[in-house]
Design an enzyme around this catalytic site. Structure first.
Site, PDB file in Angstrom:
ATOM      1  CE  LYS A  75      -3.887   2.010   2.608  1.00 36.73           C
ATOM      2  NZ  LYS A  75      -4.779   1.854   3.776  1.00 36.73           N
ATOM      3  CB  SER A 150      -8.187   3.791   2.899  1.00 38.94           C
ATOM      4  OG  SER A 150      -7.278   3.144   3.771  1.00 38.94           O
ATOM      5  CB  SER A 174      -8.213   0.895   5.775  1.00 35.58           C
ATOM      6  OG  SER A 174      -8.885   2.117   5.672  1.00 35.58           O
TER       7      SER A 174
HETATM    8  N1  GLN Z   1     -12.928   4.231   6.513  1.00 33.01           N
HETATM    9  C1  GLN Z   1     -12.016   4.630   7.530  1.00 33.01           C
HETATM   10  C2  GLN Z   1     -11.928   6.138   7.567  1.00 33.01           C
HETATM   11  O1  GLN Z   1     -12.296   6.742   6.610  1.00 33.01           O
HETATM   12  C3  GLN Z   1     -10.714   4.024   7.143  1.00 33.01           C
HETATM   13  C4  GLN Z   1      -9.610   4.308   8.045  1.00 33.01           C
HETATM   14  C5  GLN Z   1      -8.454   3.377   7.874  1.00 33.01           C
HETATM   15  O2  GLN Z   1      -8.547   2.232   8.309  1.00 33.01           O
HETATM   16  N2  GLN Z   1      -7.392   3.849   7.262  1.00 33.01           N
HETATM   17  O3  GLN Z   1     -11.539   6.711   8.546  1.00 33.01           O
END
Ligand code: GLN
Length: 471
Positions: A75, A150, A174
């Site tokens: 990532k 994400s 995420s």
């Molecule tokens: N959907 C979560 C957010 O928007 C994702 C956060 C993460 O795990 N990076 O905060």
């Protein structure tokens, strides 16, 4: 290209060359990426060099690990020395880290070959992979749909067979939410089990790096490589290296699993069906399933949003156009800050910086931030209590199947609610994983979540292994 351990075995016994695997992988990535946009950077040259070293070692009888020579995607919020690391933001679009994250160092030492950096929501802020400066990621099962976020790029590329395994990060779901949307296995480890050194920080009190794979064995093999104490991360737990792969075959000693009934009731019928199907399988292998309640988890999204934005706003302060970030000139110092941040950061990041700054400001931090800290303790206790009566928990990963690209991007509240079942494990610091659990009538993947006590990864993986197959 779906099974990492199989590829590793073929390379180790000289049936295939790591260099050939890299070449075919890059070719496939270049073709498929046109549709999916799962990669921001493809590292052909570096990968080829690494693979040549592995091939030479195999000839000399040196095998670094069961995944030696296997392609891996990383990532783009995880620092890779000399390889552009953007976290999908314009402000870091020219950032080449001078060091490797600990997990990157460990995968390299284990002989895995990094073939590219994956697309994501900007700074990992999002649940759909639509906020990237480098464009939207598409779901490999249907290009009109989101892959989740994400870590949409890491999950999409594993699901599409572009690479067999990937690393992603999860501070609020995420890894698990996009794994559910893409139909792959993804694990968020116990907070502190995997080093955060070199992970571009979003929510330091919940962030964890974890593996994504197409099967439980590959997931376990990769976790074995990245987990374990690191003196460079102040929150790292002092545990030795654990071999999750060999513990898979042993007796998991799981006798009772708790079904989080309240979560089921706020899920769509398809998701409910997937969870019930998994519960039947759990009972089928002789494990009892009982209903449990987690009353405070209904406050998890509200609590998470407050803590997430507060921590994010403080983390984002370092991106000011001065050091490693892209600079936009202005009339004076403040002008440079404003222009660099104004142009370099996207709308979702700005929204979180604004809300977070408000939450932490004088008079409000007691009202919001401290209150959220208190709620977090209650959520953690909820889990501690139920996990003293049952061995593991099962529930949905997401309340709905994948949604379409564009459907909720303009409705931040709806987007935040997509995280309702994933953020509780982050707030409690406990391990949780997505297991693929069939498809909707339209062929979109469904996911089910297994959650355990701190450092209970081996048992989670063992149960996931028992349930694997025949989905
Ligand atoms: N959907 C979560 C957010 O928007 C994702 C956060 C993460 O795990 N990076 O905060």
């Amino acid at each position: 290209m779906r099974n990492a351990l199989e590829i590793g075995e073929k390379i180790a016994c000289g049936d295939v060359k790591a260099v050939d695997i890299v070449e075919s992988t890059i070719k496939r990535i270049e073709q498929t990426n046109k549709d999916l946009n799962a990669f921001i950077t493809i590292t052909y040259e570096e990968a080829l060099k690494q693979a040549e070293v592995i091939d030479r070692e195999v000839k000399e009888g040196i095998i670094r690990s069961p995944l030696s020579g296997v392609p891996v995607a990383i990532k783009d919020n995880i620092c890779t020395k000399g390889i552009r690391t953007t976290t999908a933001s314009k402000i870091l679009s020219e950032y080449y880290p001078p060091y490797d994250a600990t997990v990157v160092r460990r995968v390299k030492e284990a002989g895995l070959v990094i073939v590219g950096k994956t697309n994501q929501d900007e700074f990992a802020m999002g649940s759909s992979s639509e906020t990237s400066y480098f464009g939207v990621v598409h779901n490999p099962h249907n290009l009109d749909y989101c892959p989740g976020g994400s870590s949409g790029g890491s999950c999409a590329c594993v699901s599409a067979g572009m690479v067999p395994v990937a690393l992603a990060s999860d501070c609020g779901g995420s890894i698990r939410q996009p794994s559910a949307f893409c139909g792959v296995y993804g694990l968020k480890p116990t907070y502190g089990l995997v080093s955060r050194y070199g992970l571009i920080s979003f929510i330091p009190s919940t962030d964890q790096i974890g593996p994504v794979a197409n099967n439980v064995e590959d997931l376990s093999a990769l976790l074995t490589i990245i987990a374990g104490y690191d003196e460079k991360d102040a929150n790292s737990i002092k545990v030795g290296r654990i071999d999750y792969l060999s513990s898979l075959g042993g007796d998991s000693e799981v006798k009772k699993v708790g079904l989080i009934r309240e979560w089921l009731e706020s899920s769509t019928p398809e998701v409910r069906g997937a969870v019930e199907g998994v519960c039947e399988k759990i009972e089928g292998v002789g494990i009892e399933v009982v209903d449990v309640e987690l009353p405070y988890t209904k406050y998890a999204v509200a609590t998470y949003r407050l803590l997430a934005d507060a921590e994010a706003s403080s983390n984002m302060a370092r991106y000011d156009g001065m050091n490693f970030t892209r600079r936009v000139e202005g009339d004076d110092l403040k002008g440079v800050y404003m222009a660099s941040r104004g142009e370099g950061l996207g709308d979702e990041v700005k929204r979180r910086v604004l809300i977070g700054t408000f939450i932490l400001s004088h008079g409000y931090k007691e009202r919001y931030y401290w209150k959220a800290m208190g709620a977090r303790v209650h959520i953690r206790r909820d889990f501690e209590e139920v996990l003293s009566e049952v061995d593991l928990l099962v529930g949905p990963t997401t309340p709905t199947p994948p949604f379409k690209i564009g459907d909720i991007i303009d409705d931040p509240l709806a987007m935040y609610l997509a995280d309702v079942f994933v953020v509780p494990a982050n707030l409690a610091g406990i391990p949780a994983m997505n297991i693929p659990a069939g498809f909707t009538d339209d062929g979109l993947p469904l996911g089910v979540q297994l959650i355990g006590s701190p450092l209970d990864e081996a048992r989670l993986l063992s149960v996931a292994k028992m349930l694997e197959g025949g989905r």
